[in-house]
Design a protein around this motif. Structure first.
Motif, PDB file in Angstrom:
ATOM      1  N   GLY A  76      -7.081   4.043 -14.194  1.00  0.00           N
ATOM      2  CA  GLY A  76      -8.163   3.087 -14.005  1.00  0.00           C
ATOM      3  C   GLY A  76      -8.293   2.055 -15.102  1.00  0.00           C
ATOM      4  O   GLY A  76      -9.313   1.361 -15.193  1.00  0.00           O
ATOM      5  N   THR A  84      -6.459  -2.835 -13.725  1.00  0.00           N
ATOM      6  CA  THR A  84      -7.339  -2.992 -12.559  1.00  0.00           C
ATOM      7  C   THR A  84      -7.041  -4.220 -11.702  1.00  0.00           C
ATOM      8  O   THR A  84      -7.520  -4.301 -10.576  1.00  0.00           O
ATOM      9  CB  THR A  84      -8.809  -3.074 -13.019  1.00  0.00           C
ATOM     10  N   ARG A 133      -8.554  -7.376  -7.462  1.00  0.00           N
ATOM     11  CA  ARG A 133      -8.729  -5.995  -7.896  1.00  0.00           C
ATOM     12  C   ARG A 133      -7.759  -5.070  -7.152  1.00  0.00           C
ATOM     13  O   ARG A 133      -7.537  -5.213  -5.951  1.00  0.00           O
ATOM     14  CB  ARG A 133     -10.170  -5.559  -7.622  1.00  0.00           C
ATOM     15  N   THR A 147      -6.836  -1.641  -5.454  1.00  0.00           N
ATOM     16  CA  THR A 147      -7.374  -0.413  -4.866  1.00  0.00           C
ATOM     17  C   THR A 147      -6.267   0.627  -4.867  1.00  0.00           C
ATOM     18  O   THR A 147      -5.207   0.412  -4.281  1.00  0.00           O
ATOM     19  CB  THR A 147      -7.872  -0.652  -3.433  1.00  0.00           C
ATOM     20  N   ASP A 168     -11.022   7.002  -9.381  1.00  0.00           N
ATOM     21  CA  ASP A 168     -12.161   7.113  -8.469  1.00  0.00           C
ATOM     22  C   ASP A 168     -13.469   6.735  -9.154  1.00  0.00           C
ATOM     23  O   ASP A 168     -14.394   6.217  -8.513  1.00  0.00           O
ATOM     24  CB  ASP A 168     -12.268   8.524  -7.896  1.00  0.00           C
ATOM     25  N   SER A 169     -13.551   6.988 -10.460  1.00  0.00           N
ATOM     26  CA  SER A 169     -14.789   6.694 -11.186  1.00  0.00           C
ATOM     27  C   SER A 169     -15.043   5.198 -11.314  1.00  0.00           C
ATOM     28  O   SER A 169     -16.158   4.772 -11.613  1.00  0.00           O
ATOM     29  CB  SER A 169     -14.757   7.331 -12.579  1.00  0.00           C
ATOM     30  N   THR A 170     -14.010   4.383 -11.072  1.00  0.00           N
ATOM     31  CA  THR A 170     -14.169   2.930 -11.141  1.00  0.00           C
ATOM     32  C   THR A 170     -14.668   2.345  -9.823  1.00  0.00           C
ATOM     33  O   THR A 170     -15.014   1.163  -9.766  1.00  0.00           O
ATOM     34  CB  THR A 170     -12.834   2.255 -11.494  1.00  0.00           C
ATOM     35  N   GLY A 171     -14.660   3.164  -8.779  1.00  0.00           N
ATOM     36  CA  GLY A 171     -15.058   2.671  -7.460  1.00  0.00           C
ATOM     37  C   GLY A 171     -13.919   2.055  -6.678  1.00  0.00           C
ATOM     38  O   GLY A 171     -14.114   1.572  -5.564  1.00  0.00           O
ATOM     39  N   TYR A 172     -12.703   2.085  -7.249  1.00  0.00           N
ATOM     40  CA  TYR A 172     -11.541   1.493  -6.580  1.00  0.00           C
ATOM     41  C   TYR A 172     -10.426   2.507  -6.325  1.00  0.00           C
ATOM     42  O   TYR A 172      -9.264   2.148  -6.247  1.00  0.00           O
ATOM     43  CB  TYR A 172     -11.012   0.311  -7.391  1.00  0.00           C
ATOM     44  N   ILE A 195      -9.354   5.422  -3.446  1.00  0.00           N
ATOM     45  CA  ILE A 195      -9.641   5.853  -2.075  1.00  0.00           C
ATOM     46  C   ILE A 195      -8.741   7.033  -1.725  1.00  0.00           C
ATOM     47  O   ILE A 195      -7.533   6.978  -1.936  1.00  0.00           O
ATOM     48  CB  ILE A 195      -9.390   4.718  -1.055  1.00  0.00           C
ATOM     49  N   THR A 236      -5.777  -2.004   3.859  1.00  0.00           N
ATOM     50  CA  THR A 236      -6.589  -2.368   2.692  1.00  0.00           C
ATOM     51  C   THR A 236      -5.856  -3.414   1.863  1.00  0.00           C
ATOM     52  O   THR A 236      -4.876  -3.098   1.178  1.00  0.00           O
ATOM     53  CB  THR A 236      -6.875  -1.129   1.825  1.00  0.00           C
ATOM     54  N   SER A 247      -3.914  -3.156  -2.121  1.00  0.00           N
ATOM     55  CA  SER A 247      -3.926  -1.733  -2.432  1.00  0.00           C
ATOM     56  C   SER A 247      -2.524  -1.244  -2.798  1.00  0.00           C
ATOM     57  O   SER A 247      -1.523  -1.913  -2.547  1.00  0.00           O
ATOM     58  CB  SER A 247      -4.452  -0.932  -1.234  1.00  0.00           C
TER      59      SER A 247
END
Length: 392
Positions: free
Chosen positions: A164, A167, A187, A189, A229-233, A235, A250, A253
């Motif tokens: 992460g 980014t 960004r 993913t 996952d803690s960054t919100g990006y 899946i 996506t 990604s």
């Protein structure tokens, strides 16, 4: 159901043929070919060992999605040869396959990951047999970048993305590896498996081998806690097909899947810097080179292999074997009768011999000769209540 499987297999083979044709002519990321023993791609069948009973037998297997296209191809071809034997394989993931064979709800399991110590303790009597090998592709869907464009990645970049800390697609660490490509200021993913996965095991096995940071903070397993996952990006998606589908749907990604899933979804496939410093794409040759440089059969009681980050100028660094799991004494599984045990043992003998010819069309590498010989010895040791299931 059989018609659907055949249609899917035909579509996958068509995609695989196109990818192999492309990689044979595109030498941008390749280096001069190293000599490799022809025995790496040849295996010898035996006579009489696959004779099946006249009575109908139905076998059930479950597990890894990584080798699913090949296993399902085998089930179709074998039924065409021996109509009395029907084999159904459910690709639920390596974790599910280990769980199901341990609970004795299937006749055989499949996993890209060897059993952990705790899994082995809960699955006494299970043996592991390499069935094929393939490559875990770094696959991507980047806006403005065609799927035929080969992006370059180093282990530091891949770790950075899934940790992460990298980014953006135009991060200097990525852009610097791809000077001829205009990467978007978008960004990233990062897509990963949500289920227990042997593909995740192979991927994290590689990341742990090349990064002490990853090894200390994340580790190697069929299921890990993904820092991205803690960054919100980050899946999660189920199965190789789920990861490939999520990447396909996506924009901007990245993910990791068996090569055939990236090919069939027309996704980009990256070139990964190997231990020799060369950027290598996953092909039959580069996966074969990795196996030639790292396969070890010195312990006949443990055929698990770790061939990530293999030595050699042409070795693809995220190559892996995948395995069939069965009980050494098949009578340990209450649902496995003697006719089923005999049919399964003979099917597996066929798979490591004649079945290997179906591997290249699906971008799997035929088993090396030394692995075939080790598998033979394992299969000759299988019994049902003390009765040997295969004799020569």
């Amino acid at each position: 159901m059989a018609i659907v499987v055949v249609v899917v297999i035909v579509a996958i083979i068509a995609g695989a043929f196109g990818y192999q044709s492309m990689t044979k002519t595109n030498t941008m990321t390749m280096q001069p070919t190293e000599s490799t023993s022809q025995s790496m791609i040849e295996s010898t069948s035996t006579t009489g060992s696959a004779t099946q009973p006249v009575e109908a037998v139905s076998l059930l297997g479950a597990g890894a999605t990584f080798p699913a296209p090949l296993i399902q191809k085998w089930t179709v071809e074998y039924h065409n040869l021996y109509s009395s034997v029907t084999i159904n394989y459910n690709p639920i993931g390596s974790g599910g396959g280990i769980q199901q064979i341990s609970k004795k709800t299937v006749d055989f399991g499949a996993s890209d990951a060897p059993l952990s110590a705790s899994q082995a303790a809960n699955a006494s009597g299970i043996v592991l047999m390499p069935e094929t090998l393939g490559g875990v592709a770094i696959t991507y869907n980047v806006q403005g970048i065609q799927g035929t464009t080969t992006l370059r990645f180093t282990s530091d970049v891949i770790v950075g993305i899934y940790i992460g800390v990298i980014t953006m697609w135009n991060d200097p660490a990525i852009q610097g590896l791809n000077p001829g490509v205009t990467l978007p200021n978008s960004r990233i993913t990062a897509v990963h498996r949500s289920d227990g996965s042997g593909t995740t095991y192979a991927f994290t096995d590689y990341l742990q081998a090349v990064s002490s940071n990853w090894g200390m903070n994340v580790g190697r397993s069929t299921s890990v806690s993904w820092p991205v996952d803690s960054t919100g990006y980050g899946i999660g998606a189920k199965g190789n097909a789920g990861v490939a589908g999520t990447v396909s749907n996506t924009p901007n990604s990245i993910g990791y899947v068996d090569v055939i899933y990236a090919v069939s979804n027309k996704l980009g496939i990256g070139a990964v810097k190997n231990a020799a410093g060369n950027f290598i794409v996953p092909t039959l040759d580069t996966i074969r080179y990795a196996a030639a440089n790292a396969t070890n059969t010195s312990n006949p009681n443990d055929l698990s292999q770790h061939i990530v980050n293999a030595a050699g100028a042409q070795s693809y660094p995220i190559a892996t074997y995948t395995y069939i799991l069965v009980y050494k004494d098949m009578s340990a599984n209450p649902s496995t009768t003697l006719p089923k045990a005999q049919a399964l043992a003979k099917f597996l003998w066929w798979a490591i011999h004649d079945g290997q010819k179906y591997s290249p069309d699906l971008i799997y590498v035929p088993l090396p000769d030394n692995i075939v010989k080790a598998d033979e010895q394992l299969l000759l040791s299988l019994t049902f209540q003390g009765q040997q299931l295969i004799t020569q």
